[in-house]
Structures are given as C-alpha cells and as structure tokens.
Enzyme design. Structure first.
Site, PDB file in Angstrom:
ATOM      1  N   LYS A  48       0.840  -1.195   0.000  1.00 32.60           N
ATOM      2  CA  LYS A  48       0.000   0.000   0.000  1.00 32.60           C
ATOM      3  C   LYS A  48       0.880   1.252   0.000  1.00 32.60           C
ATOM      4  O   LYS A  48       1.912   1.308   0.698  1.00 32.60           O
ATOM      5  CB  LYS A  48      -0.907   0.012   1.232  1.00 32.60           C
ATOM      6  CG  LYS A  48      -1.867  -1.165   1.306  1.00 32.60           C
ATOM      7  CD  LYS A  48      -2.960  -1.074   0.256  1.00 32.60           C
ATOM      8  CE  LYS A  48      -3.978  -2.188   0.421  1.00 32.60           C
ATOM      9  NZ  LYS A  48      -5.113  -2.051  -0.505  1.00 32.60           N
ATOM     10  N   ASP A  97      -0.722  -0.046  -4.394  1.00 29.20           N
ATOM     11  CA  ASP A  97      -2.141   0.314  -4.329  1.00 29.20           C
ATOM     12  C   ASP A  97      -2.304   1.583  -3.518  1.00 29.20           C
ATOM     13  O   ASP A  97      -1.932   1.637  -2.341  1.00 29.20           O
ATOM     14  CB  ASP A  97      -2.914  -0.843  -3.670  1.00 29.20           C
ATOM     15  CG  ASP A  97      -4.410  -0.625  -3.640  1.00 29.20           C
ATOM     16  OD1 ASP A  97      -4.878   0.426  -4.123  1.00 29.20           O
ATOM     17  OD2 ASP A  97      -5.132  -1.512  -3.135  1.00 29.20           O
ATOM     18  N   GLU A 142      -2.216   0.735  -8.616  1.00 31.73           N
ATOM     19  CA  GLU A 142      -3.647   0.438  -8.455  1.00 31.73           C
ATOM     20  C   GLU A 142      -4.414   1.607  -7.826  1.00 31.73           C
ATOM     21  O   GLU A 142      -3.969   2.183  -6.839  1.00 31.73           O
ATOM     22  CB  GLU A 142      -3.786  -0.803  -7.576  1.00 31.73           C
ATOM     23  CG  GLU A 142      -5.194  -1.272  -7.317  1.00 31.73           C
ATOM     24  CD  GLU A 142      -5.205  -2.573  -6.538  1.00 31.73           C
ATOM     25  OE1 GLU A 142      -6.197  -2.824  -5.817  1.00 31.73           O
ATOM     26  OE2 GLU A 142      -4.238  -3.353  -6.643  1.00 31.73           O
ATOM     27  N   ASP A 202     -14.487  -6.736  -9.486  1.00 30.03           N
ATOM     28  CA  ASP A 202     -14.864  -7.417  -8.248  1.00 30.03           C
ATOM     29  C   ASP A 202     -16.272  -7.999  -8.428  1.00 30.03           C
ATOM     30  O   ASP A 202     -17.214  -7.269  -8.706  1.00 30.03           O
ATOM     31  CB  ASP A 202     -14.838  -6.403  -7.102  1.00 30.03           C
ATOM     32  CG  ASP A 202     -15.176  -6.984  -5.742  1.00 30.03           C
ATOM     33  OD1 ASP A 202     -16.164  -7.743  -5.637  1.00 30.03           O
ATOM     34  OD2 ASP A 202     -14.475  -6.665  -4.762  1.00 30.03           O
ATOM     35  N   HIS A 226     -10.133  -8.017  -7.756  1.00 31.15           N
ATOM     36  CA  HIS A 226      -9.970  -7.522  -6.387  1.00 31.15           C
ATOM     37  C   HIS A 226     -10.633  -8.449  -5.379  1.00 31.15           C
ATOM     38  O   HIS A 226     -11.797  -8.827  -5.533  1.00 31.15           O
ATOM     39  CB  HIS A 226     -10.594  -6.119  -6.291  1.00 31.15           C
ATOM     40  CG  HIS A 226     -10.774  -5.625  -4.889  1.00 31.15           C
ATOM     41  ND1 HIS A 226     -12.010  -5.569  -4.260  1.00 31.15           N
ATOM     42  CD2 HIS A 226      -9.871  -5.158  -3.988  1.00 31.15           C
ATOM     43  CE1 HIS A 226     -11.867  -5.084  -3.053  1.00 31.15           C
ATOM     44  NE2 HIS A 226     -10.588  -4.819  -2.853  1.00 31.15           N
TER      45      HIS A 226
END
Length: 362
Positions: A168, A197, A223, A272, A299
């Site tokens: 992240k 991300d 992302e 997703d 995801h």
C-alpha cells in the site's frame, strides 16, 4: 424447469484476521451477505456479497424488501433474464453500490445452482481457460506497517511460494513510499512482482509524480491512484508512465469499464464480482478486457475469483486475502505459487452453517 421455491437471506459480521489500513480507511470488519436459493428439483445454491465496515444491513434490506419476492416461482436456469428482472425492479437505485452488492448475492447463488445442476465446477462451466494461475499476497503490505515489517512479510511471502506481493502507498511524501518499495525490492530481487495500491488517495499530478518514482523499481501495476470516477485523470496518468494502471474494484457497471478501456485508462482490470453485481456481469467485463488485450486480476474475494480468473483467457493473477475462513470448511488450494480452482460442482465453497448461525446478525 427448476422453479425457485424459497430464498433465504442472512448477514454475518466477520473480523479481519490482521489489522488492515490503507491510505483512505481501516478495514473494520467484513459484513457478509449470504443468499440461499432452493428449487423444486431438490437443489440449493448459496451466493454471497460483502461490504467493508458499513452497509451490510442496507444490502440485506434491499434483498428482503425489493428483490427476493420477484424470484419466487421463476426458472432458476434463466440467469440472464433473472438478473435483468431484478435490476429492472430496482431501477431507481441502479447503477449503484447497494443494488450491485445485493444483485451479486443472488447471481452467485444462481450460478452455484447452475454448476451443481451441470455437475461441473465454476471455473470450467464459466470458460475453463486455465487449470491454475499465479497468486500474490496482500496481507503483508498494509500502509501502517514499518519498513522492517514490510521486508519481513515480503521475504516470508516469497518463501511461501507467492509470486508477488502488494504494498500500500500513500505516505505523506513520495520519498517515503519509494523508500518502502525499494527496501522490499532489495530483498525479493528482480523476479518477484511488486504491486502498489493507493486506494484512490491521490490527485492526478501527484499520481504522475509518484509513478515516476516507482518506474525504476519495476512495479507490476499502480492500483487505484485516483478516484474511481476520474476516467480522464487515469487516462492522463496511463499516458505519462510505463507502469500499468490498475482499476476496477470500485467500479459498479460494465459500461464504466468500457469507458476506461476505450480511453486507454486501464492497463489491468480488477473487476470485483460482488461490486459489479455478480458472476453474470463479471464475465462480460472480463471478456471485454480480453477484447482490448488487457489482463484481468480481480480484487479480493479469492474464494470466488480463483475459479473465475481461471475461467477466462485474460486472467493473470489472483489476490490472496483470507476472507471466509470463519464460516467455511473449505480452503483455497495453492501449489507452487499458483491457485488451483475448486474442482467440485458448484462454486466450490463449503459453508460452515453452524458457524454462520453463531455469527448471524439479527
């Protein structure tokens, strides 16, 4: 005919197994919505959906108040017709988060029935493109972790056979993000994929600035750098960097994906199944990505996405985040860094109904 005779809806709260913090939120709990559909030919199929921390009761109300009555007496084999019927009955709230999440729980239950009726696993009935695909880890890369923790987690993930890991980003300065990523790259070497991300936390100029610091580190993808509705911004970013831009977890319609793909704003599609409204629209988005020569790495929801990603030609990676351990008796099979989709008829999820009853929210 396979007439629907009964529909049951449940809500359970699941606590995350580890602390999960990104640039925008803390993963408080997973509110999981389950729908079980029974038919007059003796079959029972269960599907599910989820929210992070809020909204589970709203999805449950949407199902009970506006959706399930329209299913009773219908032929469960006609999945496209039922998807359109339920959507039409909730047109005032579509396209929208709650409607998509509720639709997904119904649609995945109908697909569970379809696969059971055919005696086939989901990955094969939905396409059967791959018998296995690489899996990457996300649990070791949360934003609150120190550099030492990131490095230790990446080393452990590589030793466990994962083909990559997600880190992240979104620290106050680009230098902090770059330092964390460089430390991980130094440990895992050049052959191990690092995904980053940002969880929609950046402005366009800031994302361009940070992407340039990521390029020397050979990042697999960047992302959700910008808000999900900023198609033009993602397009500008994609044209400014060699790092593939990944989007999709916060997109709720096939049309929105089409816009991203047509404008070159998506280099990786992360559709997703819960947020797009089920397996039926998920497959449409996946094949749309294939038509644009773009790979699909969905995801979350690894228990479903293991099968779906293997079903499609464009599938490339499955994200490993344990989600359903507390309410299932089955577990994901990982061999040599690859996920092997369940090979039993249905979705391949063995629900623990005693555990579900104990955790169900009244």
């Amino acid at each position: 005919m396979s007439k629907i005779t009964n529909v049951e809806c449940r809500l359970v709260f699941l606590e995350p197994e580890t602390v999960r913090i990104d640039a925008m939120q803390s993963f408080v709990r997973q509110e999981t919505i389950l729908v079980t559909i029974e038919t007059d030919d003796g079959l029972s199929g269960t599907g599910y959906s989820y929210t992070i921390g809020t909204g589970g009761r709203a999805v449950l109300s949407m199902l009970r108040d506006h959706m399930i009555n329209g299913l009773l007496g219908a032929d469960a084999r006609n999945i496209e017709a039922l998807w359109e019927k339920v959507l039409a009955g909730t047109r005032a709230t579509a396209v929208g988060v709650l409607t998509s999440l509720a639709l997904a729980a119904i649609d995945t239950a109908l697909w569970d029935l379809r696969c059971q009726r055919a005696g086939e696993p989901l990955w094969r009935l939905a396409g059967g493109a791959h018998e296995r695909l690489p899996v990457y880890d996300t649990e070791g890369g949360w934003l609150h972790l120190s550099i030492d923790e990131l490095v230790a987690n990446a080393r452990a993930a590589k030793a466990a056979g994962f083909r990559g890991g997600k880190i992240k980003v979104g620290k106050p300065t680009p230098g902090e993000d770059a330092e964390r990523l460089a430390a991980v790259r130094a440990v895992v070497g050049p052959g191990w994929e690092i995904m980053v991300d940002a969880n929609q936390s950046m402005t366009g100029p800031e994302a361009i600035r940070r992407a340039r610091t990521f390029e020397p580190l050979d990042i697999a993808w960047f992302e959700e750098p910008l808000p999900a509705d900023d198609v033009a911004g993602h397009g500008r970013l994609a044209r400014s960097t060699s790092v593939p831009i990944a989007v999709g977890e916060s997109i709720y319609s096939a049309g929105h994906f089409a816009e991203y793909l047509a404008t070159g704003a998506a280099g990786i599609v992360q559709v997703d199944v819960a947020r797009i409204g089920g397996i039926t629209p998920w497959l449409k988005v996946a094949h749309l990505a294939e038509a644009f020569n773009v790979k699909v790495a969905p995801h979350f929801l690894m228990e479903l996405h293991a099968s779906l990603t293997c079903a499609i030609p464009a599938g490339c990676y499955v994200e490993h985040i344990p989600q359903l351990d507390a309410i299932t008796r089955s577990s994901l099979v990982i061999e040599d860094g690859c996920v092997v989709p369940p090979d039993v008829p249905g979705l391949g999820i063995a629900w623990d109904w005693d555990a579900i009853a104990a955790l169900e929210v009244a």
